[in-house]
Design an enzyme around this catalytic site. Structure first.
Site, mmCIF file in Angstrom:
data_model
loop_
_atom_site.group_PDB
_atom_site.id
_atom_site.type_symbol
_atom_site.label_atom_id
_atom_site.label_comp_id
_atom_site.label_asym_id
_atom_site.label_seq_id
_atom_site.Cartn_x
_atom_site.Cartn_y
_atom_site.Cartn_z
ATOM 1 N N TYR A 281 0.836 -1.201 0.000
ATOM 2 C CA TYR A 281 0.000 0.000 0.000
ATOM 3 C C TYR A 281 0.872 1.252 0.000
ATOM 4 O O TYR A 281 0.642 2.190 -0.777
ATOM 5 C CB TYR A 281 -0.899 -0.017 1.233
ATOM 6 C CG TYR A 281 -1.728 1.235 1.432
ATOM 7 C CD1 TYR A 281 -2.869 1.450 0.672
ATOM 8 C CD2 TYR A 281 -1.380 2.181 2.385
ATOM 9 C CE1 TYR A 281 -3.646 2.592 0.856
ATOM 10 C CE2 TYR A 281 -2.142 3.324 2.587
ATOM 11 C CZ TYR A 281 -3.284 3.517 1.816
ATOM 12 O OH TYR A 281 -4.041 4.648 1.994
ATOM 13 N N LYS B 116 0.989 4.228 -2.877
ATOM 14 C CA LYS B 116 0.743 5.645 -2.584
ATOM 15 C C LYS B 116 1.981 6.494 -2.885
ATOM 16 O O LYS B 116 1.869 7.661 -3.288
ATOM 17 C CB LYS B 116 0.308 5.808 -1.129
ATOM 18 C CG LYS B 116 -1.068 5.205 -0.835
ATOM 19 C CD LYS B 116 -2.186 5.863 -1.643
ATOM 20 C CE LYS B 116 -3.557 5.382 -1.234
ATOM 21 N NZ LYS B 116 -4.646 6.099 -1.937
#
Length: 259
Positions: free
Chosen positions: A155, A159
């Site tokens: 994740y 990002k």
């Protein structure tokens, strides 16, 4: 009600709940026409129903590029232009770096990074064609800047990719009058945060309240952000007050990180 975005058309992805829902409602409250999109059709419909100005809703899987193109095409058909794109759709789960699977990696990157990139690219092409001064706002995360409390490494990487592509897109689209910025939330009061906290608590064998009270997770302001905190920053970046701001990744995190 402010009318600073009157006459502007916005698309918000992942707008059925949480941060995306707050963004869609706040953009509309500032005069924008909003196309609400979400993987869950009923949630998108529910957000659209809250909007008093012109609005519509659409089921979109941001990881499906045919869906992304359809989203752009339908927005043009219904509203003739796209002035603002907010790439909010994203997925994660709490997992240690040793437990991240190929499936985890591919899902997070197909939605968070690839979906964001091609939504940005498709929208930018349309903005250039219709000669609008466009705004693209990508919802990243302080995880993409290396925050220790990230839900997982995959994740965080996805990002971080959003932050990097935001910088490059701002440089390459500026000549067309398109501004591109990222907003990096910290811990934010959403159902997603609740699920992550519960997962951490289960793994550590403690109560969820203990996880929330951990000194490592408490910001200098002493609270998590609300979805509205993020929405207000997005609306600012979309408005005339941010007319010379582009290529930035702005934290809304209560001071959890300082870069």
């Amino acid at each position: 009600m402010s009318m600073q975005l009157k006459g502007k058309v916005a698309i918000v992805t992942g707008a059925g709940q949480g941060i995306g829902k707050a963004i869609a409602v706040d953009l509309a409250s500032n005069g924008a026409t909003v196309l609400v999109t979400d993987l869950d059709y009923k949630l998108a419909q529910g957000t659209s129903a809250l909007i008093e100005t012109d609005s519509d809703y659409l089921q979109v899987d941001i990881a499906n590029l045919d869906d992304v193109q359809r989203m752009i095409d339908i927005c043009i058909q219904k509203f003739t232009q796209i002035d603002i794109l907010v790439n909010n759709a994203g997925v994660t789960r709490f997992v240690d770096i040793l437990g991240v699977t190929v499936e985890d990696w591919d899902l997070m990157h197909s939605v968070n990074a690839r979906g964001t990139f091609f939504a940005m690219q498709f929208a930018a092409k349309q903005m250039i064609e219709t000669k609008v001064s466009g705004n693209i706002i990508n919802i990243a995360s302080i995880a993409g800047k290396g925050w220790h409390g990230s839900s997982n490494a995959a994740y965080a990487a996805s990002k971080g990719a959003i932050i990097a592509m935001t910088t490059l897109a701002a440089q390459q689209l500026g000549g067309y009058g398109i501004r591109v910025n990222a907003v990096c939330p910290g811990t934010t009061q959403t159902g997603l945060l609740d699920r992550i906290v519960d997962s951490i608590a289960e793994l550590q064998g403690v109560k969820s309240t203990e996880v929330r009270k951990s000194p490592l997770r408490i910001s200098p302001t002493g609270r998590d952000s609300t979805p509205e905190d993020i929405a207000y920053m997005v609306t600012f970046l979309a408005g005339p007050g941010a007319s010379n701001i582009t290529g930035q990744a702005i934290n809304v995190d209560g001071g959890l990180i300082s870069h």
